[in-house]
Write a protein that holds these residues in place. Structure first.
Motif, short mmCIF file in Angstrom:
data_model
loop_
_atom_site.label_atom_id
_atom_site.label_comp_id
_atom_site.label_asym_id
_atom_site.label_seq_id
_atom_site.Cartn_x
_atom_site.Cartn_y
_atom_site.Cartn_z
N TYR A 168 0.83 -1.20 0.00
CA TYR A 168 0.00 0.00 0.00
C TYR A 168 0.87 1.26 0.00
CZ TYR A 168 -3.09 3.67 1.76
OH TYR A 168 -3.78 4.86 1.92
N ASN A 169 1.81 1.32 0.92
CA ASN A 169 2.66 2.51 1.03
C ASN A 169 3.50 2.73 -0.22
OD1 ASN A 169 1.76 3.20 3.61
ND2 ASN A 169 3.31 1.94 4.63
N TYR A 170 4.01 1.64 -0.79
CA TYR A 170 4.86 1.76 -1.97
C TYR A 170 4.04 2.23 -3.17
CZ TYR A 170 8.48 0.62 -5.40
OH TYR A 170 9.42 0.68 -6.40
N MET A 171 2.85 1.61 -3.35
CA MET A 171 1.96 2.01 -4.44
C MET A 171 1.56 3.47 -4.33
SD MET A 171 -1.09 -0.64 -5.11
CE MET A 171 -0.48 -2.29 -5.25
N LYS A 172 1.23 3.87 -3.11
CA LYS A 172 0.79 5.24 -2.88
C LYS A 172 1.92 6.22 -3.21
CE LYS A 172 -1.06 8.32 0.68
NZ LYS A 172 -1.20 8.54 2.13
#
Length: 687
Positions: free
Chosen positions: A596-600
């Motif tokens: 999630y954090n990487y995609m965001k």
């Protein structure tokens, strides 16, 4: 370049909180995902009207470009015939008509034409039309086919009697459009799609004359990260169910003579193990990455003992050569390989007496095996083209080693001479020191003084390799002074399987920074400059464009993002959207906090900020099943709100098509002409 003072549409803002992992994202334009809502349609139509108004001064030029592109295409054309089961099959196009005509001839090319389908007649009354999955029964009397008249890749499966020319009453909705015949000529196996997600998840058996409600479910793929399909082996002995995900495969086989028996598991899925199967004699041949064979190896196993423990090595794994596919003939094995980014075709006699490669001597080219449905032949059909060389279809005799060019693509209009163009391959250096290859083409005589307009293209996802291919359409740019570049960024498979691994999941941003490194190299080497550099990408390549202009907007005068996948986080969190669950192994599952954090951190929609952006043209289709129209619509709305420049920002929605755009061969050219006019107008080129 004419500046028109017209106010752009302003999408209303209805803030919606999206919460997960203790994080809150505010989405002002979430409401745009209501496809049937009149207010949404009104907004899309307003954007279309705004786009039309700002490009009105190029309309005449667009028409000129369209006619120019069309004039290079041989309208009365036909495919190279191929023979299958006693018939020659041919696809024809006729002057002034948008769609193909399918015919066949019995035994000899001198025989009279038998009409299978005239898609021009079938398409009448439809804004969109697509015929797929043609499959003739073993006794040559029936043909199954799929129809889509919306553009959502959701096909109705039908059957035609080739003796009476009647369409049978059998009609099956919501399929992939393809089907496979058992050897009894009355049993069809086909793939159904989930009605909401459009995931191919069920294989059914249909007996001709039965109602669809009586069809037998023979396989259900319960894992929502997998899809399924069914086909017949080239040997015609086996029906095969293939289960596939990004990283893993599984197959089930059934003797095509006994369609009412049960499919047998070939080798159960092992996460991370990919394999494909081809039947020959008493064995199956298996291309696989098992046991850490990153670039794949070729194995074989008896048809009576197909488990992985029985697989024996035929061609071992090599660090510098990727095995992409195989073609099996009675006396020969043909292996499609890739070495240092270039296609190679290897020919091996089953008896071991010969093993050689087809000779290719260009610096950058595309070669691939073609339609090779005949098993008992010494002829290999392959295709060849390059950035400067039109596509050829070639028959190669594997015994005599002689080749016959069956067809070379004609470029009409009398102006094309391949000697007027130059192609080369150059390399940029990425931030981490990796060398990134680029294939480029331009007209002879350009000066490297930074003044050349240059269009840089890339895709960079799913291990999909964009090979350097010839395009008659592209000549409209090259002949007006453009350089065209394909950047072979990580996320594709140009330099082998590791090239893909290094551009997905938690290394996805390499794809974007590679592209930027290529742009900087093209500028520093004076092929172009920031004032003349343009970028293009579609679908996952549209994600690339969105990420790049957030990171380095100052490098580009203009960009085109076609059907762009730009709202990565929200889409990957919505498992009701087509493709989402099957893509966790490509992008990651954002239900896990690290992904999630990487995609965001790179999702274009989530990272739009108050800064200057280049001129932008965004295209989409209302019925797109791959990238939903609301992703680009939301992205454009947010860009309008935050961008600090006065550059053009245009959204064009095809209200009657899907991911592939218009369905007719000439209607699609109009979309190309629009895109080219956008670029050329920015260069003040209008003729």
């Amino acid at each position: 370049m004419t500046q028109v003072k017209v106010q752009p549409p302003v999408a209303k803002r209805i803030p919606k909180e999206l919460k997960i992992h203790g994080d809150v994202r505010l989405d002002d334009y979430f409401w745009l995902n209501q496809r049937e809502d009149q207010e949404v349609l009104d907004y899309l139509n307003a954007e279309n009207a705004y786009c039309d108004e700002l490009t009105a001064h190029t309309k005449e030029f667009q028409e000129h470009l369209f006619e120019e592109m069309k004039s290079r295409i041989k309208e009365d054309d036909q495919s190279v015939p191929y023979k299958y089961n006693g018939y020659w099959y041919i696809v024809k196009y006729e002057t002034g008509k948008d769609y193909p005509i399918y015919i066949r001839k019995k035994e000899t090319l001198e025989a009279e034409d038998e009409l299978l389908f005239d898609c021009n007649e079938m398409a009448q009354g439809h804004d969109y039309f697509r015929l797929v999955g043609l499959n003739v029964s073993p006794d040559n009397t029936l043909i199954s086919f799929g129809l889509d008249t919306v553009g959502r890749r959701n096909y109705t499966l039908k059957v035609k009697n080739l003796v009476t020319n009647e369409i049978l009453p059998d009609s099956i909705e919501n399929t992939t459009g393809s089907a496979s015949w058992a050897n009894d000529n009355i049993t069809l196996f086909y793939t159904k799609k989930d009605t909401e997600t459009l995931r191919s998840d069920k294989i059914y058996k249909h007996k001709l004359g039965n109602d669809e409600t009586n069809d037998t479910l023979v396989f259900h793929e319960a894992d929502d990260t997998f899809g399924v399909t069914v086909y017949k082996s080239k040997s015609r002995k086996y029906l095969v169910i293939a289960c596939y995900s990004t990283l893993t495969n599984e197959y089930h086989i059934l003797n095509a003579d006994t369609p009412d028996e049960s499919f047998k598991l070939f080798q159960e899925r092992i996460r991370g193990v990919e394999y494909s199967i081809s039947h020959y004699g008493d064995n199956f041949y298996v291309v696989t990455n098992s046991d850490n064979a990153t670039n794949f190896k070729l194995m074989k196993t008896p048809e009576t003992a197909t488990g992985i423990e029985n697989w024996q090595e035929v061609i071992g794994h090599r660090e510098d050569v990727l095995i992409e596919d195989i073609d099996i003939f009675k006396d020969f094995l043909v292996v499609s390989e890739r070495s240092n980014g270039l296609n190679e075709i290897r020919i091996i006699r089953w008896d071991g007496t010969e093993d050689y490669y087809l000779p290719f001597d260009n610096e950058t080219y595309t070669a691939y095996t073609g339609t090779n449905v005949d098993f008992d032949t010494d002829i290999l059909r392959y295709g060849y083209n390059s950035l400067t060389t039109p596509s050829s279809t070639i028959d190669f005799n594997m015994v005599t080693k002689t080749k016959t060019v069956k067809k070379e693509q004609e470029v009409l209009g009398g102006k094309f001479d391949k000697e007027n163009y130059v192609s080369e391959r150059i390399w940029a250096t990425a931030d981490d020191g990796t060398k990134i290859p680029m294939s480029m083409v331009y007209r002879k005589g350009i000066k490297k003084d930074g003044s050349n307009p240059l269009l840089q293209y890339a895709y960079g996802s799913y291990g999909s390799t964009i090979d350097p291919y010839f395009s008659t359409i592209r000549l409209s740019l090259l002949d007006r002074g453009f350089i065209y570049v394909i950047s072979h960024v990580r996320g594709g498979e140009y330099l082998g399987r590791q090239w893909y691994e290094d551009g997905k999941l938690l290394t996805k941003t390499n794809t974007f920074t590679d592209f930027i490194a290529c742009s900087k190299h093209l500028i520093s080497e004076k092929y172009t400059s920031k004032e003349h550099l343009y970028a293009l990408g579609g679908s996952a390549g549209g994600l690339l464009i969105g990420a790049v202009i957030n990171l380095a907007p100052e490098l580009y005068k203009g960009v085109i993002a076609a059907v762009p996948f730009v709202d990565v986080v929200t889409t990957m969190l919505d498992d009701s959207i087509p493709l989402t669950t099957g893509e966790y192994d490509e992008w990651g599952n954002p239900n896990e906090v690290d992904y999630y954090n990487y995609m965001k951190s790179y999702s274009p929609y989530d990272n739009v900020k108050a800064q200057d952006y280049p001129n932008i043209l965004v295209t989409t289709g209302l019925h797109d099943s791959q990238v939903q129209y609301w992703e680009p619509a939301k992205w454009v709305a947010k860009l309008r709100l935050l961008k600090t420049d006065s550059n053009k920002l245009l959204l064009k929605t095809n209200m009657t098509a899907g991911h592939g755009g218009a369905s007719g061969r000439f209607e699609a050219l109009k979309e190309d002409a629009e895109e080219y006019a956008f670029l050329l107008d920015l260069e003040n080129i209008n003729n």
